[in-house]
Each structure stands twice: as C-alpha cells, then as structure tokens.
Scaffold this active site. Structure first.
Site, short mmCIF file in Angstrom:
data_model
loop_
_atom_site.label_atom_id
_atom_site.label_comp_id
_atom_site.label_asym_id
_atom_site.label_seq_id
_atom_site.Cartn_x
_atom_site.Cartn_y
_atom_site.Cartn_z
N HIS A 120 60.10 46.09 34.08
CA HIS A 120 60.51 45.77 35.44
C HIS A 120 61.03 44.34 35.54
CE1 HIS A 120 56.29 44.74 34.93
NE2 HIS A 120 56.37 43.91 35.95
N CYS A 169 40.27 34.80 33.64
CA CYS A 169 41.61 35.27 33.28
C CYS A 169 42.60 34.23 33.78
CB CYS A 169 41.88 36.63 33.92
SG CYS A 169 43.57 37.24 33.63
N CYS A 229 47.29 35.56 34.61
CA CYS A 229 47.78 36.49 35.64
C CYS A 229 49.07 35.96 36.26
CB CYS A 229 46.71 36.68 36.71
SG CYS A 229 47.19 37.86 38.00
N ASP A 230 50.05 36.86 36.44
CA ASP A 230 51.33 36.48 37.03
C ASP A 230 51.55 37.11 38.40
OD1 ASP A 230 51.64 39.09 36.27
OD2 ASP A 230 53.45 38.78 35.09
N THR A 231 50.45 37.52 39.05
CA THR A 231 50.54 38.32 40.28
C THR A 231 49.89 37.60 41.45
OG1 THR A 231 50.46 40.34 38.96
CG2 THR A 231 50.00 40.54 41.30
N PHE A 247 53.26 51.60 44.47
CA PHE A 247 52.27 50.62 44.04
C PHE A 247 51.48 50.14 45.25
CE2 PHE A 247 52.37 48.81 39.67
CZ PHE A 247 53.11 49.84 39.09
N CYS A 269 40.14 39.58 43.24
CA CYS A 269 39.87 39.83 41.83
C CYS A 269 38.53 39.18 41.48
CB CYS A 269 40.97 39.26 40.94
SG CYS A 269 40.75 39.61 39.18
N GLU A 303 45.14 50.54 37.46
CA GLU A 303 45.29 49.53 36.43
C GLU A 303 44.18 48.51 36.65
OE1 GLU A 303 49.25 47.99 36.52
OE2 GLU A 303 50.14 49.89 35.86
#
Length: 221
Positions: free
Chosen positions: A215, A45, A48-50, A24, A30, A119
């Site tokens: 995951h 958005c 988002c959890d990142t 990855f 973003c 992605e």
C-alpha cells in the site's frame, strides 16, 4: 463503548491477504506505546508508523454498542453490482485491536455477512470467532496468542529473532522489512539495510515468505 480512530474502505496492503478489498477499522489505543512521539524512546514497540490516538480520523468516532459499529462498518462496503461475488471483509487493527474487539462485535459482523480479520501484536488472547488472525510480534514482549493464520514479523528487531516463532501453530510465516523512514536514528535497528537483511534471511530460511507494505508502494491508505 468502542473507540475508533478511523474506518475506511481500501485494499489490504500486507501479508497473505494483500490486494484484497477490505474495510479497515482501526481501534484507538495500544498496550505497547502511548502513540505520543515523546514516549517512543521508552515504548516497548518503537517502530510503529500508525496514528492510533483519538477518534478524529476518517470514519472514526465512539460507538455505544456492537450493532452500531457493525452498521457503520457495513456502510463502508460497496454493496453494489461491482461487489457481487466478493465476500465482505473487515480488518480490525490498531494500535492493539484486542483491547476492544470482542465476541459481540465479531458476531455482529458475521450477521452482516462479513469475514472478520484481526492484526494484533499477540500479547492478548483473541476472542473466539475470528476468521483470519495475523500476529505481528514485537521484541521483548510476551506472546500470548501463539496460533493463527499468519505470523508476520517485522525485521530486524532487537530482542527477537524469527527462530523464536518457527515452531508455532501458524499456517504462514512472513518476514517484512522494517520501515525506518519515520524513525529517529536512535530508534532504528542496528542493521544498515533492513530490506536486504530480510531478503537474505528469506533466501536462507525458506519457511519465511518475503512480505512488503504494498500500500505504501502504490500510494493508497
């Protein structure tokens, strides 16, 4: 110059490629959210959890050219006896990877024997040469990338419905329940149970395949 938040070897956790050994490579930045919590309520958005801010993550940094980044990514793949027979695979993600991913980097990865996946939120057009395109649309944003291998919709979202995408040129359609565990109540969807809502929709609309973030269940990166 490529700005990378993190790069690491793992198993793909979502979508049609779930379970596949992958490198990855997460780009910083973003176009739908700054990544700062104070801006989440105003972002296009909100779920988002990142963490995609900066270049300080595992394997992160700034790379001056495609060759340098490609060598860094290739160094994370286990080119050893246990990897024989497996095609090296890299997933470019973010943030929004299409702000930075270009044909030079795609070609540099192909030269090193990698399949290239992306992605993306679909608001930008993908460059040529990508082997696997996963588009994950976000509510109330224009969808520019309207074809690919899988469309993975986080559900439910305000301002967007699966019906909006069912006629697009994708091989697979996946519906994934929204993870609200990290979100403030004001940002969460109005539906009380995203998991049950997703199950119900897939049962009544069999075009859509149920997808989970395996995951997180397995406790891997």
């Amino acid at each position: 110059m490529y700005s990378i938040k993190e790069a690491f070897y793992t198993l793909q956790g979502e979508g049609m490629q779930a379970g596949r050994a992958s490198v990855f490579c997460r780009f910083s930045g973003c176009n739908l959210w700054s990544g700062r919590e104070q801006d989440r309520e105003r972002a296009q958005c909100r779920f988002c959890d990142t963490d995609f801010v900066g270049t300080d993550g595992e394997g992160g940094g700034r790379f001056a050219n495609a060759a340098g980044l490609a060598e860094h990514i290739a160094g994370l793949w286990p080119f050893a006896a246990g990897a024989q027979g497996a095609t090296p695979y890299v997933v470019f993600t973010g943030g929004e990877p299409l702000l930075q991913l270009d044909e030079a980097l795609i070609e540099a990865m192909h030269q090193r024997g990698f399949e290239v996946a992306v992605e993306t939120n679909g608001t930008l057009t993908a460059p040529a040469g990508i082997d696997w395109i996963c588009v994950s649309p976000k509510g109330n944003t224009p969808l520019t990338q309207t074809s690919g291998h899988e469309l993975k919709l986080v559900y439910p979202q305000q301002g967007v419905s699966p019906e909006h995408f069912a006629d697009l040129d994708f091989d697979h359609f996946l519906l994934q329940p929204m993870d609200v565990s990290h979100m403030a109540p004001s940002s969460q969807p109005r539906h009380d149970n995203p998991l049950q809502a997703t199950l119900d929709y897939c049962m009544t609309h069999p075009l859509w395949r149920f997808s989970l973030q395996t995951h997180k269940i397995a406790g891997i990166a």
